[in-house]
Design an enzyme around this catalytic site. Structure first.
Site, PDB file in Angstrom:
ATOM      1  N   GLU A 239       1.223  -7.389   6.389  1.00  0.00           N
ATOM      2  CA  GLU A 239       0.109  -6.651   7.005  1.00  0.00           C
ATOM      3  C   GLU A 239       0.018  -6.851   8.516  1.00  0.00           C
ATOM      4  O   GLU A 239      -0.261  -5.931   9.273  1.00  0.00           O
ATOM      5  CB  GLU A 239      -1.238  -7.085   6.390  1.00  0.00           C
ATOM      6  CG  GLU A 239      -1.496  -6.549   4.999  1.00  0.00           C
ATOM      7  CD  GLU A 239      -0.896  -7.390   3.893  1.00  0.00           C
ATOM      8  OE1 GLU A 239      -0.047  -8.254   4.183  1.00  0.00           O
ATOM      9  OE2 GLU A 239      -1.264  -7.184   2.720  1.00  0.00           O
TER      10      GLU A 239
ATOM     11  N   ALA B   2       0.843  -1.190   0.000  1.00  0.00           N
ATOM     12  CA  ALA B   2       0.000   0.000   0.000  1.00  0.00           C
ATOM     13  C   ALA B   2       0.884   1.247   0.000  1.00  0.00           C
ATOM     14  O   ALA B   2       2.075   1.174   0.301  1.00  0.00           O
ATOM     15  CB  ALA B   2      -0.880  -0.019   1.243  1.00  0.00           C
TER      16      ALA B   2
ATOM     17  N   GLU C 154      -1.117  -9.599  -3.406  1.00  0.00           N
ATOM     18  CA  GLU C 154      -2.538  -9.908  -3.621  1.00  0.00           C
ATOM     19  C   GLU C 154      -2.926  -9.683  -5.081  1.00  0.00           C
ATOM     20  O   GLU C 154      -3.654 -10.475  -5.676  1.00  0.00           O
ATOM     21  CB  GLU C 154      -3.420  -9.051  -2.700  1.00  0.00           C
ATOM     22  CG  GLU C 154      -3.279  -9.461  -1.250  1.00  0.00           C
ATOM     23  CD  GLU C 154      -4.222  -8.687  -0.342  1.00  0.00           C
ATOM     24  OE1 GLU C 154      -4.048  -7.457  -0.231  1.00  0.00           O
ATOM     25  OE2 GLU C 154      -5.119  -9.303   0.250  1.00  0.00           O
TER      26      GLU C 154
ATOM     27  N   GLY D  17      -0.507  -5.826  -0.676  1.00  0.00           N
ATOM     28  CA  GLY D  17      -1.416  -5.631  -1.799  1.00  0.00           C
ATOM     29  C   GLY D  17      -0.778  -5.996  -3.129  1.00  0.00           C
ATOM     30  O   GLY D  17      -1.464  -6.436  -4.063  1.00  0.00           O
TER      31      GLY D  17
END
Ligand SMILES: NC(=O)c1ccc[n+]([C@@H]2O[C@H](COP(=O)([O-])OP(=O)(O)OC[C@H]3O[C@@H](n4cnc5c(N)ncnc54)[C@H](O)[C@@H]3O)[C@@H](O)[C@H]2O)c1
Length: 697
Positions: free
Chosen positions: A125, A63, A105, A102
């Protein structure tokens, strides 16, 4: 076209490339660009396969921290990833550098994944109090099964490309250094073979295998020990379990709910503070970024005891030859045996190969003579905590070491300037205070003397980083930052027992608060003799240091774990403490001797007296400029003493409690308990009066 995401065509391959330095973080611009480029690829009739690749030094590394705390703007990351997963043309994600959070992901939302050998993948995270919230907890287990997904997501640790290949997260490792070439070649192969889409959401055989397993409960039990008190690792387990009990779509919903719970948890604020504080602490106030750093190719350690051996291991671990000097052959022999035992135990657990152990042992030499240190670049002295011995050693080092050698001391409490005065080169003298066990604990409290040069300060900070520790620069005073505050906590803990608490009650309050061990279990681990010797030195120097019940234990030879008896007793070879009735009797006798009538003490009083006293001392440390920023104090406590990172360190925590509440209690204890530790810090008074905060200073 978006400035940060480009779409180009290479034959039958549509290339989506992200260029958002430094780490291609998933900012709003990147998310928008990703969606636009995907649309172009979908609409491009010339291409049948898409490639997602990043410019610069890394794949998408997570992020965008610059957007933390701001209102999220569409498209959200889950929307972006779902769009990629829905693509009717297969997409290859080509990974170099790090694919984190992310970023990983998104790669899992693609159909195929390739990586360079040097690439690393992970879900960090959890370290910020979160769970992967864009499908990571639902897609990863479909590729790797329950256990590996649990391990990766709850630890937040990275894995290598080779491991990722073995686990089935990626499909291919490229030899070429250029990720574009590797990615394009793989996409062309798929295009030529007319390979279809292969959505991770539809891969279910590992879900079927682990569906009935009790791995989730086993893992929760394991986390009870490893992640005690933490919120998000358990939410990670819940989310991953949902991948096995719910449909993919419902699993995503469940993940979202759990993600929100984590976002709302108070632990998140503490963990974010801890994360940024650690980064900030590496930047020393007033030290220019361009300060030259001395090269450290060889290291000398003085003293082969508890600390010396552990410190030496840190350098051997990164391939730096290290010579340990001690005055006793027996101490050297014992020190080397302990080092070997530690390495062997890592090898047994699979952390090191036998060859690595031998290589590291070869890098550690011993000597009885200081002359052996004539060409080292850094010496770290770790002998008994005694000023006279340390001064004698530094004067010898001044004679034998080449010009430019950094002369560091691992002293826990003593005055760096006085030690430096034994040399002709005080500018090269500095404190490097490691924590026990020195091969494990992450903190190095670097202590600047009045004359320490900027070059030396910058170098010791760089050394800490190089040996994978967290360095914090602090000023010179009794006990520096960490032990000065610990000392106040210790004084209160001892006094609480004098007044009627039991050592185990005090320890329990501290472990319930979140510390890994209580004050007295810690004294037993460090050795009661250490503090006893320090107090004796202070008494010899004419200070008024009353003899307490802990000194009486030391006088009986109860030094702690090393003698199987201290405040607690221990079975041979075990670190598990047991309450000892002999100690209870000794404490009772001590109270009688002092005319103390014991009273009932509440857990709340124990907590306030042990932790508020630290905050008050921390404020004095700030006021005096011993710490430059409150975050430096927080980092010292998190990495040196296991202050729970989710509470953000003592100074951050104090602000959550409210500085006015802390001050009120400090004033109260100043009246009821007394002593200079309860004299309110002027800074605390000022901040409360002005409504200010430590972090705004
Ligand atoms: N033990 C801890 O938890 C801890 C933590 C941080 C800092 N420290 C500090 O580290 C230092 C060492 O502590 P330790 O616990 O490792 O001590 P230790 O007693 O385990 O080891 C000290 C070693 O120094 C050797 N020695 C004594 N005089 C010497 C000399 N003149 N030249 C060479 N070697 C000599 C001794 O033979 C012994 O092997 C102290 O300053 C202590 O305050 C200790």
């Amino acid at each position: 076209m978006s400035e940060v995401v480009a779409y180009t065509r290479q034959g039958s391959i549509g290339v989506i490339s992200v260029n958002y330095p430094p780490v291609n973080a998933l900012s709003h611009a990147v998310r928008t660009g990703l969606v636009a480029a995907l649309k172009q690829g979908q609409n491009d009739v010339e291409v049948d396969t898409l490639l997602l690749v990043c410019e610069g030094r890394t794949f998408i590394a997570g992020a965008d921290i610059r957007e933390f705390g701001k209102l999220p703007k569409d498209p959200s990351l889950p929307d972006v990833i779902n769009a990629y997963e829905k693509s009717d043309k297969p997409i290859v994600a080509a990974i170099h550098g790090t694919a984190l959070g992310g970023g990983l992901e998104l790669a899992l939302g693609c159909d195929y994944r390739v990586a360079l050998k040097s690439a690393k993948l992970g879900f960090p995270e959890v370290k910020l109090g979160l769970i992967p919230g864009a499908g990571g907890t639902q897609r990863l287990p479909r590729l790797v099964g329950a256990y590996k997904a649990l391990e990766m997501i709850t630890s937040g640790d990275f894995i290598s490309a080779e491991d990722a290949l073995a686990q089935g997260i990626i499909d291919f490792i490229g030899d070429d250094d250029a990720i574009h070439i590797t990615g394009l070649a793989y996409a062309q192969k798929l295009s030529k073979e007319n390979s279809p889409v292969r959505r991770v959401r539809d891969i279910n055989h590992k879900i079927e295998i682990d569906k009935e397993s009790d791995v989730f409960d086993q893992f929760r039990a394991k986390l009870e020990k490893k992640s005690r008190g933490l919120f998000s690792p358990f939410k990670c387990v819940d989310a991953i379990e949902a991948a096995f009990t719910l449909s993919f779509t419902d699993g995503l919903k469940r993940e979202r709910e759990l993600f929100k719970e984590c976002m709302e948890s108070f632990q998140r604020d503490g963990l974010i503070h801890s994360f940024f504080a650690e980064r900030e602490a590496s930047k020393v106030k007033g030290l220019s970024k361009n300060t030259p750093i001395r090269e450290i190719k060889r290291v000398g350690i003085i003293g082969a005891g508890t600390m010396g051996g552990g410190i030496a291991m840190n350098f051997a671990n990164i391939g730096i030859p290290t010579t340990i000097v001690d005055v006793q052959q027996e101490a050297l022999k014992h020190g080397i045996e302990v080092i070997r035992r530690n390495y062997d135990s890592s090898a047994k657990k699979g952390g090191l190969t036998v060859e690595q152990v031998e290589e590291r042992m070869r890098l550690i030499n011993t000597s009885l003579s200081y002359e052996a240190l004539y060409d080292v670049d850094l010496v770290i002295e770790a002998v008994f905590e005694n000023m006279a011995i340390k001064k004698e050693i530094f004067s010898k080092l001044d004679e034998v070491c080449k010009p430019g050698t950094i002369l560091a001391t691992n002293t826990s409490t003593l005055n760096i300037d006085e030690i430096a005065s034994a040399t002709q080169r005080p500018e090269d003298v500095v404190g490097m205070h490691f924590f026990s066990p020195a091969n494990v604990m992450k903190l190095v409290e670097n202590v600047r003397g009045t004359k320490t040069s900027d070059e030396v300060k910058a170098t010791v900070m760089a050394v800490a980083r190089k040996i994978n520790k967290v360095g914090v620069m602090v000023g010179n005073c009794y006990g520096f930052v960490g032990n000065r505050m610990l000392h106040q906590r210790g004084t209160e803990a001892i006094a609480l027992v004098n007044e009627g608490a039991t050592p185990q009650q005090v320890d329990k309050v501290l472990t319930d608060f979140g510390f890994p061990m209580g004050q007295f279990a810690m004294s037993d681990l460090a050795g009661i003799d250490v503090g006893y010797r320090i107090r004796k030195e202070r008494r010899n120097a004419g200070e008024m240091v009353p003899i307490g019940w802990l000194d009486k234990l030391a006088e009986q030879g109860r030094f702690g774990q090393k003698t199987q008896a201290g405040v607690y007793k221990y079975n041979a070879g075990s670190r598990v403490p047991f309450v000892d009735s002999e100690v209870e009797q000794l404490i009772e006798a001590f109270r009688k001797e002092q005319g103390i009538i014991p009273r009932e003490i509440t857990d709340q009083e124990i907590l306030e007296r042990c932790v508020y006293v630290m905050v008050n001392e921390g404020a004095k440390i700030l006021e005096e400029g011993i710490a430059d920023r409150s975050l430096d104090i927080d980092v010292v406590w998190i990495y040196g003493y296991g202050f729970p990172a989710y509470l953000g360190g003592p100074m951050f925590w104090a602000e959550q409690i409210g500085l006015n509440n802390i001050l009120e209690s400090v004033r109260g204890y100043s009246k009821t308990v007394g002593g200079k530790q309860w004299k309110p810090a002027q800074l605390l008074e000022n901040l409360v009066a002005e409504g200010g905060k430590f972090k705004e200073l």
